[in-house]
Motif scaffolding. Structure first.
Motif, PDB file in Angstrom:
ATOM      1  N   TYR A 230       0.875  -1.172   0.000  1.00 38.19           N
ATOM      2  CA  TYR A 230       0.000   0.000   0.000  1.00 38.19           C
ATOM      3  C   TYR A 230       0.911   1.220   0.000  1.00 38.19           C
ATOM      4  O   TYR A 230       1.685   1.420   0.930  1.00 38.19           O
ATOM      5  CB  TYR A 230      -0.879   0.059   1.246  1.00 38.19           C
ATOM      6  CG  TYR A 230      -1.756  -1.154   1.495  1.00 38.19           C
ATOM      7  CD1 TYR A 230      -1.988  -2.106   0.509  1.00 38.19           C
ATOM      8  CD2 TYR A 230      -2.369  -1.318   2.730  1.00 38.19           C
ATOM      9  CE1 TYR A 230      -2.802  -3.201   0.750  1.00 38.19           C
ATOM     10  CE2 TYR A 230      -3.189  -2.410   2.976  1.00 38.19           C
ATOM     11  CZ  TYR A 230      -3.390  -3.358   1.988  1.00 38.19           C
ATOM     12  OH  TYR A 230      -4.197  -4.435   2.249  1.00 38.19           O
TER      13      TYR A 230
ATOM     14  N   ALA B 190      -2.363   5.994  -0.554  1.00 33.62           N
ATOM     15  CA  ALA B 190      -3.430   5.152  -0.004  1.00 33.62           C
ATOM     16  C   ALA B 190      -3.306   5.058   1.510  1.00 33.62           C
ATOM     17  O   ALA B 190      -4.283   5.197   2.248  1.00 33.62           O
ATOM     18  CB  ALA B 190      -3.362   3.757  -0.619  1.00 33.62           C
TER      19      ALA B 190
ATOM     20  N   SER C 277      -4.706   7.775   3.823  1.00 36.04           N
ATOM     21  CA  SER C 277      -6.170   7.691   3.962  1.00 36.04           C
ATOM     22  C   SER C 277      -6.578   6.497   4.818  1.00 36.04           C
ATOM     23  O   SER C 277      -7.493   6.594   5.647  1.00 36.04           O
ATOM     24  CB  SER C 277      -6.835   7.566   2.585  1.00 36.04           C
ATOM     25  OG  SER C 277      -6.552   8.693   1.790  1.00 36.04           O
ATOM     26  N   ILE C 278      -5.916   5.372   4.610  1.00 36.32           N
ATOM     27  CA  ILE C 278      -6.261   4.157   5.368  1.00 36.32           C
ATOM     28  C   ILE C 278      -6.044   4.380   6.861  1.00 36.32           C
ATOM     29  O   ILE C 278      -6.864   3.994   7.695  1.00 36.32           O
ATOM     30  CB  ILE C 278      -5.439   2.951   4.845  1.00 36.32           C
ATOM     31  CG1 ILE C 278      -5.946   2.535   3.458  1.00 36.32           C
ATOM     32  CG2 ILE C 278      -5.514   1.766   5.818  1.00 36.32           C
ATOM     33  CD1 ILE C 278      -5.105   1.488   2.756  1.00 36.32           C
TER      34      ILE C 278
ATOM     35  N   MET D  63      -8.826   6.335   8.163  1.00 30.95           N
ATOM     36  CA  MET D  63     -10.021   5.501   8.278  1.00 30.95           C
ATOM     37  C   MET D  63      -9.955   4.632   9.533  1.00 30.95           C
ATOM     38  O   MET D  63     -10.961   4.455  10.232  1.00 30.95           O
ATOM     39  CB  MET D  63     -10.164   4.638   7.024  1.00 30.95           C
ATOM     40  CG  MET D  63     -10.494   5.450   5.776  1.00 30.95           C
ATOM     41  SD  MET D  63     -10.262   4.520   4.217  1.00 30.95           S
ATOM     42  CE  MET D  63     -11.718   3.472   4.223  1.00 30.95           C
TER      43      MET D  63
ATOM     44  N   PHE E 187      -6.524  -4.415  -2.429  1.00 29.98           N
ATOM     45  CA  PHE E 187      -7.520  -3.873  -1.489  1.00 29.98           C
ATOM     46  C   PHE E 187      -8.814  -4.701  -1.480  1.00 29.98           C
ATOM     47  O   PHE E 187      -9.273  -5.089  -0.418  1.00 29.98           O
ATOM     48  CB  PHE E 187      -7.855  -2.400  -1.767  1.00 29.98           C
ATOM     49  CG  PHE E 187      -6.666  -1.483  -1.741  1.00 29.98           C
ATOM     50  CD1 PHE E 187      -5.890  -1.360  -0.598  1.00 29.98           C
ATOM     51  CD2 PHE E 187      -6.291  -0.750  -2.868  1.00 29.98           C
ATOM     52  CE1 PHE E 187      -4.790  -0.515  -0.563  1.00 29.98           C
ATOM     53  CE2 PHE E 187      -5.193   0.095  -2.849  1.00 29.98           C
ATOM     54  CZ  PHE E 187      -4.445   0.204  -1.696  1.00 29.98           C
TER      55      PHE E 187
ATOM     56  N   PHE F 183     -17.456   7.891   4.984  1.00 34.95           N
ATOM     57  CA  PHE F 183     -16.767   7.413   3.772  1.00 34.95           C
ATOM     58  C   PHE F 183     -17.657   7.505   2.524  1.00 34.95           C
ATOM     59  O   PHE F 183     -17.215   7.162   1.433  1.00 34.95           O
ATOM     60  CB  PHE F 183     -16.310   5.952   3.960  1.00 34.95           C
ATOM     61  CG  PHE F 183     -15.441   5.694   5.168  1.00 34.95           C
ATOM     62  CD1 PHE F 183     -14.798   6.726   5.838  1.00 34.95           C
ATOM     63  CD2 PHE F 183     -15.252   4.404   5.633  1.00 34.95           C
ATOM     64  CE1 PHE F 183     -13.998   6.479   6.954  1.00 34.95           C
ATOM     65  CE2 PHE F 183     -14.449   4.145   6.748  1.00 34.95           C
ATOM     66  CZ  PHE F 183     -13.830   5.185   7.411  1.00 34.95           C
TER      67      PHE F 183
ATOM     68  N   SER G 111      -8.818  -2.137   4.768  1.00 31.73           N
ATOM     69  CA  SER G 111      -8.147  -2.082   3.460  1.00 31.73           C
ATOM     70  C   SER G 111      -9.142  -2.377   2.342  1.00 31.73           C
ATOM     71  O   SER G 111      -9.082  -1.792   1.261  1.00 31.73           O
ATOM     72  CB  SER G 111      -6.957  -3.042   3.418  1.00 31.73           C
ATOM     73  OG  SER G 111      -7.320  -4.341   3.832  1.00 31.73           O
TER      74      SER G 111
ATOM     75  N   TYR H 109     -11.382   0.602   1.877  1.00 32.25           N
ATOM     76  CA  TYR H 109     -10.647   1.615   1.107  1.00 32.25           C
ATOM     77  C   TYR H 109     -10.769   1.337  -0.384  1.00 32.25           C
ATOM     78  O   TYR H 109     -11.056   2.246  -1.179  1.00 32.25           O
ATOM     79  CB  TYR H 109      -9.175   1.663   1.525  1.00 32.25           C
ATOM     80  CG  TYR H 109      -8.382   2.653   0.692  1.00 32.25           C
ATOM     81  CD1 TYR H 109      -8.457   4.020   0.936  1.00 32.25           C
ATOM     82  CD2 TYR H 109      -7.600   2.223  -0.374  1.00 32.25           C
ATOM     83  CE1 TYR H 109      -7.775   4.931   0.157  1.00 32.25           C
ATOM     84  CE2 TYR H 109      -6.911   3.128  -1.166  1.00 32.25           C
ATOM     85  CZ  TYR H 109      -7.000   4.483  -0.900  1.00 32.25           C
ATOM     86  OH  TYR H 109      -6.339   5.385  -1.690  1.00 32.25           O
TER      87      TYR H 109
ATOM     88  N   VAL I 118     -11.811  10.850  -3.118  1.00 33.13           N
ATOM     89  CA  VAL I 118     -12.163  10.318  -1.792  1.00 33.13           C
ATOM     90  C   VAL I 118     -12.807  11.449  -0.995  1.00 33.13           C
ATOM     91  O   VAL I 118     -12.657  12.618  -1.354  1.00 33.13           O
ATOM     92  CB  VAL I 118     -10.923   9.784  -1.025  1.00 33.13           C
ATOM     93  CG1 VAL I 118     -10.282   8.608  -1.757  1.00 33.13           C
ATOM     94  CG2 VAL I 118      -9.907  10.881  -0.766  1.00 33.13           C
TER      95      VAL I 118
ATOM     96  N   LEU J 200     -10.635  12.534   4.187  1.00 32.98           N
ATOM     97  CA  LEU J 200      -9.738  11.391   4.008  1.00 32.98           C
ATOM     98  C   LEU J 200      -8.613  11.655   3.015  1.00 32.98           C
ATOM     99  O   LEU J 200      -7.666  10.884   2.925  1.00 32.98           O
ATOM    100  CB  LEU J 200     -10.531  10.161   3.543  1.00 32.98           C
ATOM    101  CG  LEU J 200     -11.592   9.636   4.505  1.00 32.98           C
ATOM    102  CD1 LEU J 200     -12.237   8.385   3.938  1.00 32.98           C
ATOM    103  CD2 LEU J 200     -10.990   9.336   5.876  1.00 32.98           C
TER     104      LEU J 200
END
Lengths: 477, 477
Positions: free
Chosen positions: A39, A43, A46-47, A50, A148, A188, A262, A265, A280, A284
């Motif tokens: 990842y 990404a 943002s993950i 989250m 993902f 989200f 994941s 996402y 997104v 995020l």
């Protein structure tokens, strides 16, 4: 320009997704182990956000975090027979150390409940609501992996909860759905429906499985968090008991809930992104605002003003792209590809007129904004941005749901990538027959809605007898 | 009362620590795999806070997060010879899948740099500063494990960074020390010294290793974050190159830095806690304030006032302990054991006098505070609390450092659990001889300070010739 995505989302979703992940630098598939990917930064930022949002939401509902080892002894697995049967084919095992064999956890019921039998003593300890974040591993043999969406290692939260009764446990299942809605839908922007799955499609070891399906751009649905009522199926073999108020020993009723961050996402990215690249929700995005100074190499005033704007907006994640080796047009494309919600352009003429040009990534609209109005305008975009993504996704979701009364209509619906509502007499019996019939088309029985009681709108499509439930059919990942 | 810790910290540190972890419910060693323990809620809440603080600090210094698979292909390991030699004995391997053998990562150099060779192209990509959080696994065969301090799975952050030159890489090493200071000392209240380790004690594959040692209550030191200058030792076998400004291909200079959060948690707990139980910095405590209502079963006014106070202090993590089955005294002991920084007692008499009684866990002092002064008073404790823990730990640290000019003095110092400063001609040669001599006493060479140039205060204790460096000797975990 080679930065852009060459394939259209509506024409070939699968290739579009692959290109998006590569060009927006979200995942790298060249790691060298099948089903394991890296990842990348854009990404992972943002993950991580989250994860924090999800953990905070669980904390708000009185869950507490803890942390179990990644390894599970083989003997724990063997305690619940349908669980071991369901998961064993997918387990990665470690080379033996003496007589002992350890699994990389595919899920942690058999780790948690062993300890719950030591920690839970009395009705005063209940409800017992705990969760952990971590990696789980599944050596899926047949299905193709996709970064993902479906991999052999994924990053999730799993919550395991103990209660005095079925009734209290089922309230937890409802709470899990509420949390899912608050996070997945509100934060989200992922519309979804919770289905009760048929018995023949439930989590190995569960009494009942309730799972959220989201609609992907391709017309297929993707299973997102699921929550399971486990009854006493695990508490019996793992000996998880409590002493009730009247002094009796009773088995604890367990539930578990597993949002795979994941995977969520991946769903989120696939859902909101477009042919220009990533999109997104506002909060995020790794960066929220990019300022592109125009003709700043010649006019020193431009950078001065750009920096002023940056300072003004410093409560957001904002930066100036002052790379001299690229044109403004190149930068526009790059940051649209990376999905930065707000782009601000400022050049000598704008300074004269005390204005900036703003492009917002939710609507794609470009507008001229007076400098004195800038903060207010950005604040209004911040408010509307995620709401707009949600609206667009919900509209698509709603449009894709159709009713079918005949086998012919069902098959046509599946072929046209629809989510098909049908009438069924008995979800277990008739659905299973139907499942076999639509299997070749890629159709799957997703179950019945649990949040609302839906009234059948015709006879059972399989038995032609009076129907009792509305069942959903769709293609899935 | 069975809640308290029976052993005194100053009498038997090891047993005291074990009891602390059990009684304050921080870790459970009954999981069933050697060296793998469960981190319980009261520990994990703090550990998650520590992760967030550390990741935010790295973000502030322009690092970006990413996420690598937990598995590493065997062939990657084999690329750097001293690395494979150093780590191979400690690797957990997965059962083979066909011809391929995968390791559970013990550290991720050989995962990161394989991808860095694909991602880093030009001097414009440098510096390249990335990190990840996750689990690592080490099958340590000989040493005894101890929860958090030393286990076979631990939870850490590892940062891997690429630069154009040694000079720029060494600036990163200095920055890592600065980050360590900002987080470990300022936020976690852990005094430490950074040492350059001798060549014969460096990280496998490094050019030089710099490690922070903290002093534990037992007189032993514990290695906390270390940072390594790897030179081009890894970039050559992994082919991590960049094109310099003048168009030449050059190898990237790499550094890595690895704060093991679970280990730091153990150190922090061992350092600050006392014979009454846990103590952690104010912001890291799972709950910051507990309100104990006195005689509330009889006087309804008490709960009303307790709730008012709770609302007043809601910016903190505050709760009322209104369990009727326990006495106030039992509750006092329980929350002291769990290290809640502030305890507020309120009973009918306090209400009459418009006051509360406050006990603070940093100084152990009890004070009567007027209700109107409460917010201000709590705020002042918030400010002083972590500062007080730091002062107490620093005083102990400073007191334990002594100078030694003869072998006799060194040995006595080690026996008395001191950190011993000595004079050495050549850190590599003479230290190695000395290391053998003090090995039986449990003494170890920790290296030279790197933050300050220390002037020798006598001749080399081994060779009797003029000394060039001041070297530290101590027992360690």
């Amino acid at each position: 320009m080679d930065k852009g995505i060459a394939v259209k989302k509506e024409e070939n979703f699968s290739e579009w997704y692959t290109e998006l992940l590569e060009k927006a630098e979200l995942a790298d598939v060249r790691y060298g182990i099948k089903g394991f990917v890296v990842y990348r930064e854009w990404a992972q930022i943002s993950i991580e956000k989250m994860f924090r949002i999800y953990c905070d939401a669980l904390d708000n509902y009185d869950h507490m975090p803890l942390c179990f080892p990644t390894l599970i002894p083989e003997k724990n697995f063997e305690l619940e027979s349908s669980h071991v049967e369901g998961f064993s084919p997918e387990v990665f095992w470690l080379e033996k150390e003496g007589d002992e064999r350890f699994a990389l956890r595919p899920t942690s019921e058999t780790a948690f409940y062993q300890m719950y039998s030591l920690w839970i003593r009395s009705h005063r300890d209940l409800p017992y609501k705990r969760y952990q974040r971590g990696s789980v591993f599944r050596a899926e043999k047949t299905k193709t992996t996709r970064p993902f969406f479906r991999g052999r290692e994924f990053h999730w939260i799993e919550s395991h909860n103990g209660f005095e009764s079925e009734k209290k446990a089922m309230k937890q299942v409802m709470e899990d759905m509420q949390i899912t809605k608050e996070v997945l839908l509100q934060r989200f922007a992922i519309p979804h429906i919770f289905f009760e799955r048929p018995q023949w499609d439930k989590f190995p070891g569960a009494v009942n499985t309730y799972a959220a399906d989201a609609l992907m751009g391709s017309g297929k649905v993707l299973q997102l968090p699921s929550t399971h009522y486990l009854g006493t199926n695990f508490s019996k073999p793992f000996n998880v008991k409590y002493q009730s108020k009247d002094g009796k020993e009773k088995y604890v009723h367990l539930t578990c809930y597993g949002p795979a961050i994941s995977r969520i996402y991946g769903a989120m990215v696939a859902l909101h992104s477009d042919n220009k690249g990533l999109r997104v929700p506002f909060e995020l995005s790794p960066k929220q605002i990019v300022i592109i100074p125009i003709r700043f190499e010649k006019d020193k005033n431009v950078m001065k003003h750009a920096k002023k704007i940056e300072r003004k907006l410093k409560k957001y994640s904002v930066f100036i792209d002052s790379r001299e080796e690229y044109t403004p047009g190149y930068k526009f494309n790059e940051w649209e590809l990376k999905g930065i919600p707000i782009r601000i352009e400022i050049g000598p003429k704008d300074i004269e007129k005390e204005q900036v040009v703003i492009m917002r990534r939710d609507t794609g609209e470009k507008e001229t904004v007076r400098l004195e109005e800038l903060s207010k305008y950005v604040k209004s975009i911040e408010k509307e941005f995620t709401e707009n993504l949600k609206k667009q996704a919900s509209t698509d979701f709603d449009k894709s749901i159709i009713n079918a009364k005949t086998m012919q209509e069902i098959k046509e619906g599946i072929k046209n990538d629809k989510i098909v509502r049908i009438n069924i007499k008995n979800m277990e019996l008739e659905s299973l027959k139907l499942a076999e019939e639509i299997d070749l088309l890629g159709g799957e029985i997703r179950g019945c809605r649990i949040d609302v009681k839906e009234k059948p709108f015709g006879k059972c499509v399989v038995s032609k007898e009076p129907a009792t439930r509305v069942v959903y059919v769709a293609k899935s990942y």
